[in-house]
Design a protein around this motif. Structure first.
Motif, short mmCIF file in Angstrom:
data_model
loop_
_atom_site.label_atom_id
_atom_site.label_comp_id
_atom_site.label_asym_id
_atom_site.label_seq_id
_atom_site.Cartn_x
_atom_site.Cartn_y
_atom_site.Cartn_z
N THR A 66 0.84 -1.21 0.00
CA THR A 66 0.00 0.00 0.00
C THR A 66 0.87 1.25 0.00
O THR A 66 0.60 2.19 -0.75
CB THR A 66 -0.94 0.00 1.22
OG1 THR A 66 -1.77 -1.17 1.16
CG2 THR A 66 -1.82 1.24 1.24
N HIS A 97 -9.16 4.41 -4.40
CA HIS A 97 -10.50 4.83 -3.99
C HIS A 97 -10.53 5.24 -2.51
O HIS A 97 -11.13 6.26 -2.16
CB HIS A 97 -11.51 3.70 -4.24
CG HIS A 97 -12.88 4.01 -3.75
ND1 HIS A 97 -13.71 4.89 -4.42
CD2 HIS A 97 -13.56 3.58 -2.67
CE1 HIS A 97 -14.86 4.99 -3.75
NE2 HIS A 97 -14.78 4.20 -2.69
N SER A 98 -9.87 4.46 -1.67
CA SER A 98 -9.99 4.70 -0.23
C SER A 98 -8.99 5.72 0.32
O SER A 98 -9.21 6.27 1.40
CB SER A 98 -9.84 3.39 0.54
OG SER A 98 -8.55 2.84 0.36
N MET A 99 -7.90 5.99 -0.41
CA MET A 99 -6.85 6.83 0.16
C MET A 99 -6.52 8.09 -0.63
O MET A 99 -5.62 8.84 -0.26
CB MET A 99 -5.59 6.00 0.36
CG MET A 99 -5.82 4.85 1.29
SD MET A 99 -4.28 4.12 1.81
CE MET A 99 -4.85 2.99 3.04
N SER A 100 -7.21 8.33 -1.73
CA SER A 100 -6.90 9.49 -2.57
C SER A 100 -7.01 10.80 -1.81
O SER A 100 -6.13 11.66 -1.91
CB SER A 100 -7.80 9.53 -3.80
OG SER A 100 -7.39 8.57 -4.71
N ARG A 128 -8.61 -0.21 -5.25
CA ARG A 128 -9.17 -0.05 -3.90
C ARG A 128 -8.36 0.97 -3.09
O ARG A 128 -8.93 1.80 -2.38
CB ARG A 128 -9.23 -1.39 -3.18
CG ARG A 128 -10.37 -2.28 -3.65
CD ARG A 128 -10.57 -3.47 -2.75
NE ARG A 128 -9.55 -4.50 -2.92
CZ ARG A 128 -9.56 -5.42 -3.87
NH1 ARG A 128 -10.53 -5.44 -4.76
NH2 ARG A 128 -8.61 -6.33 -3.93
N TRP A 174 -5.51 11.04 -8.38
CA TRP A 174 -6.31 9.88 -8.78
C TRP A 174 -6.71 9.92 -10.24
O TRP A 174 -6.86 8.89 -10.89
CB TRP A 174 -7.55 9.78 -7.89
CG TRP A 174 -8.43 11.00 -8.02
CD1 TRP A 174 -8.35 12.14 -7.28
CD2 TRP A 174 -9.48 11.21 -8.96
NE1 TRP A 174 -9.29 13.05 -7.69
CE2 TRP A 174 -10.00 12.51 -8.73
CE3 TRP A 174 -10.04 10.43 -9.97
CZ2 TRP A 174 -11.04 13.04 -9.47
CZ3 TRP A 174 -11.08 10.96 -10.71
CH2 TRP A 174 -11.57 12.25 -10.46
N LYS A 214 -7.12 11.37 1.55
CA LYS A 214 -6.23 11.45 2.71
C LYS A 214 -4.79 11.78 2.29
O LYS A 214 -4.11 12.56 2.94
CB LYS A 214 -6.25 10.12 3.47
CG LYS A 214 -5.33 10.08 4.66
CD LYS A 214 -5.40 8.75 5.38
CE LYS A 214 -4.46 8.73 6.56
NZ LYS A 214 -4.50 7.44 7.25
#
Length: 102
Positions: A5, A44-47, A41, A54, A49
């Motif tokens: 990640t 999508h979930s960390m862009s 994923r 993206w 933060k």
């Protein structure tokens, strides 16, 4: 945070304006060529933060794959502002792909 990640986030952060990378290309560079969906994923979930660009990530065919019509339009608009031509939700991948590692 897992090492894969972290590498994905770092790779996406390094995509310069005017270039794109594919989900699979990012997965391969991060050390797991089979993890394109995991890249999606993470994106999508960390862009938000991690303030990831993206909009510079597309699929292997150069297509914008966001299901939301509004978000797909936003991605196309961001790419076009960076000089990347988008026609019918697709970019000519060979013209704009960043080749970080071969």
């Amino acid at each position: 945070m897992k090492e894969f990640t972290e590498r994905v986030i770092q790779i996406i952060q390094r995509i310069p304006s005017g270039y794109i990378m594919t989900y699979g290309q990012i997965a391969k560079e991060a050390g797991n060529p089979q993890a394109a969906r995991q890249v999606a994923r993470i994106l999508h979930s960390m862009s938000q933060k991690h303030k990831l660009p993206w909009h510079r990530v597309v699929n292997a065919k150069g297509e914008i794959v966001i299901k939301s019509e509004e978000a797909a339009w936003t991605q196309a608009t961001f790419l076009e502002k960076e000089g990347i031509s988008v026609k019918e939700g697709k970019v000519i991948i060979e013209h704009y792909r960043l080749n970080q590692k071969k």
